[in-house]
Design an enzyme around this catalytic site. Structure first.
Site, PDB file in Angstrom:
ATOM      1  N   ASP A  12       0.745  -1.149   0.032  1.00  0.00           N
ATOM      2  CA  ASP A  12       0.042  -0.077   0.122  1.00  0.00           C
ATOM      3  C   ASP A  12       0.867   1.073  -0.027  1.00  0.00           C
ATOM      4  O   ASP A  12       2.162   1.184   0.471  1.00  0.00           O
ATOM      5  CB  ASP A  12      -0.726   0.090   1.239  1.00  0.00           C
ATOM      6  CG  ASP A  12      -1.754   1.102   1.103  1.00  0.00           C
ATOM      7  OD1 ASP A  12      -2.712   1.249   0.257  1.00  0.00           O
ATOM      8  OD2 ASP A  12      -1.780   2.042   1.883  1.00  0.00           O
ATOM      9  N   SER A  13       0.424   2.232  -0.226  1.00  0.00           N
ATOM     10  CA  SER A  13       1.223   3.555  -0.517  1.00  0.00           C
ATOM     11  C   SER A  13       1.329   4.314   0.951  1.00  0.00           C
ATOM     12  O   SER A  13       2.293   4.924   1.167  1.00  0.00           O
ATOM     13  CB  SER A  13       0.402   4.551  -1.061  1.00  0.00           C
ATOM     14  OG  SER A  13      -0.966   4.884  -0.789  1.00  0.00           O
ATOM     15  N   CYS A  75      -4.217  -1.376  -2.416  1.00  0.00           N
ATOM     16  CA  CYS A  75      -4.379   0.158  -2.451  1.00  0.00           C
ATOM     17  C   CYS A  75      -5.147   0.300  -3.816  1.00  0.00           C
ATOM     18  O   CYS A  75      -4.936  -0.214  -4.666  1.00  0.00           O
ATOM     19  CB  CYS A  75      -2.935   0.840  -2.663  1.00  0.00           C
ATOM     20  SG  CYS A  75      -2.935   2.758  -3.235  1.00  0.00           S
ATOM     21  N   THR A  77      -5.594   3.062  -5.705  1.00  0.00           N
ATOM     22  CA  THR A  77      -5.106   3.880  -6.441  1.00  0.00           C
ATOM     23  C   THR A  77      -4.126   2.954  -7.233  1.00  0.00           C
ATOM     24  O   THR A  77      -3.810   3.316  -8.306  1.00  0.00           O
ATOM     25  CB  THR A  77      -4.316   5.155  -5.789  1.00  0.00           C
ATOM     26  OG1 THR A  77      -5.244   5.819  -5.030  1.00  0.00           O
ATOM     27  CG2 THR A  77      -3.815   5.979  -6.950  1.00  0.00           C
ATOM     28  N   GLU A 160      -4.927  10.156   8.237  1.00  0.00           N
ATOM     29  CA  GLU A 160      -3.358   9.904   8.479  1.00  0.00           C
ATOM     30  C   GLU A 160      -3.090  10.854   9.749  1.00  0.00           C
ATOM     31  O   GLU A 160      -1.938  10.578  10.165  1.00  0.00           O
ATOM     32  CB  GLU A 160      -2.903  10.302   7.422  1.00  0.00           C
ATOM     33  CG  GLU A 160      -3.002   9.362   6.068  1.00  0.00           C
ATOM     34  CD  GLU A 160      -2.047   8.309   5.821  1.00  0.00           C
ATOM     35  OE1 GLU A 160      -0.751   8.806   6.071  1.00  0.00           O
ATOM     36  OE2 GLU A 160      -2.118   7.346   5.396  1.00  0.00           O
ATOM     37  N   CYS A 194     -11.524   2.978  -0.617  1.00  0.00           N
ATOM     38  CA  CYS A 194     -10.414   3.378  -0.370  1.00  0.00           C
ATOM     39  C   CYS A 194      -9.944   2.663   1.057  1.00  0.00           C
ATOM     40  O   CYS A 194     -11.129   2.622   1.926  1.00  0.00           O
ATOM     41  CB  CYS A 194     -10.044   5.045  -0.016  1.00  0.00           C
ATOM     42  SG  CYS A 194      -8.637   5.401   0.699  1.00  0.00           S
ATOM     43  N   HIS A 196      -8.253   3.257   3.668  1.00  0.00           N
ATOM     44  CA  HIS A 196      -8.422   4.242   4.792  1.00  0.00           C
ATOM     45  C   HIS A 196      -9.692   4.430   5.382  1.00  0.00           C
ATOM     46  O   HIS A 196      -9.817   4.666   6.531  1.00  0.00           O
ATOM     47  CB  HIS A 196      -7.730   5.657   4.444  1.00  0.00           C
ATOM     48  CG  HIS A 196      -6.279   5.764   4.377  1.00  0.00           C
ATOM     49  ND1 HIS A 196      -5.668   5.317   3.177  1.00  0.00           N
ATOM     50  CD2 HIS A 196      -5.365   6.421   5.174  1.00  0.00           C
ATOM     51  CE1 HIS A 196      -4.258   5.519   3.458  1.00  0.00           C
ATOM     52  NE2 HIS A 196      -4.253   6.028   4.522  1.00  0.00           N
TER      53      HIS A 196
END
Length: 275
Positions: A12-13, A75, A77, A160, A194, A196
């Site tokens: 993941d990023s 992820c 994206t 985040e 997403c 998150h």
């Protein structure tokens, strides 16, 4: 490192993929797993296709070099902007027997089953929305579905920065949920596209109209991986089984370990990688 050690790689990023890994470990605890977060270069959401592809490929190659033969791009994206190129252009040259899977297709395969109205909502990053990957994939499995998308640019920064439980976050959660419902008032199933966003799940449900299902990806991806390994015994046999978990980051290990525990649900220690 032993040639017999072939963990399943999860990339993941940043931290979000840990919400997926958490469910994968719950579903398939017998395997070894190696998680890599590219925290030094996160977020990926607003970056170009070329940059996301380059960064993702570097991280996938690093996981391969550490023994992984199967890597999950946890992820959205990266799955939207890099997965197809890596699968079609890079894997044949790296090793045709290695595999890289994403989170978009597994989600698209089942999302329509949650809806009675055939109207689906996708909440995601700007990069995922602009890629139209969900619209294209869902159409393959649910051609009659009406899909509306909305980018929620404030949600990842809030998560985040540890603001996901604060009252001030409610404003931005309600704002995007209201926008999504106003786009299509018949939507009765919303996918949080997403990784998150599960940390905002309680707040999202709070502002979602009654009767509208809110779906997270972790459990979907975990069950899809289980099915994949059952259908591909030649790959399953290569995945080492010791229940070992390793965590790596391209940035500060102290910061990663502290933040990652929130996403993963338990304490963990990370090691730093550079490439």
């Amino acid at each position: 490192m032993s040639t017999e050690y072939h963990p399943i790689g999860v990339f993941d990023s940043g931290y979000g993929g840990l919400t997926v890994l958490k469910e994968i470990v719950k579903e398939l605890p017998q395997y070894d797993y190696m998680y890599l977060g590219d925290n030094a270069r996160t977020p990926y959401g607003n970056r170009s296709y070329e940059t996301v592809y380059q960064y993702t490929l570097e991280c996938v190659k690093h996981l391969f070099s550490m023994g992984c033969r199967l890597v999950i791009l946890a992820c959205n994206t990266a799955s939207a902007k890099a997965l197809r190129s890596i699968q079609q252009n890079d894997l044949p040259n790296i090793n045709p027997d290695y595999r890289v899977l994403g989170v978009i297709r597994p989600s698209a395969e089942v999302i329509g089953n949650y809806s009675k109205t055939n109207h689906l909502g996708i909440l995601a990053t700007k990069g995922t929305v602009n890629s139209r990957s969900y619209i294209l994939e869902i159409e393959k499995f649910f051609p009659e579905a009406h899909v509306s998308q909305l980018a929620c640019p404030m949600w990842v920064p809030l998560v985040e920065n540890g603001e996901y439980a604060n009252e001030g976050t409610d404003f931005f959660v309600k704002k995007y949920v209201d926008q999504a419902m106003n786009q299509d008032k018949e939507v009765d199933a919303i996918l949080l596209a997403c990784t998150h966003y599960p940390l905002l799940l309680d707040k999202i449900k709070k502002y979602t109209p009654e009767g509208v299902k809110v779906i997270t990806q972790g459990d979907i991806v975990a069950k899809s991986l289980k099915g994949y390994l059952e259908r591909h015994p030649e790959m399953e046999a290569q995945c080492s089984k010791g229940g070992k978990l390793e965590f790596y980051t391209t940035d500060s290990t102290e910061d990663f370990s502290r933040q990652a525990a929130i996403f993963f649900g338990r304490p963990l220690e990370a090691k730093k990688v550079e490439f």
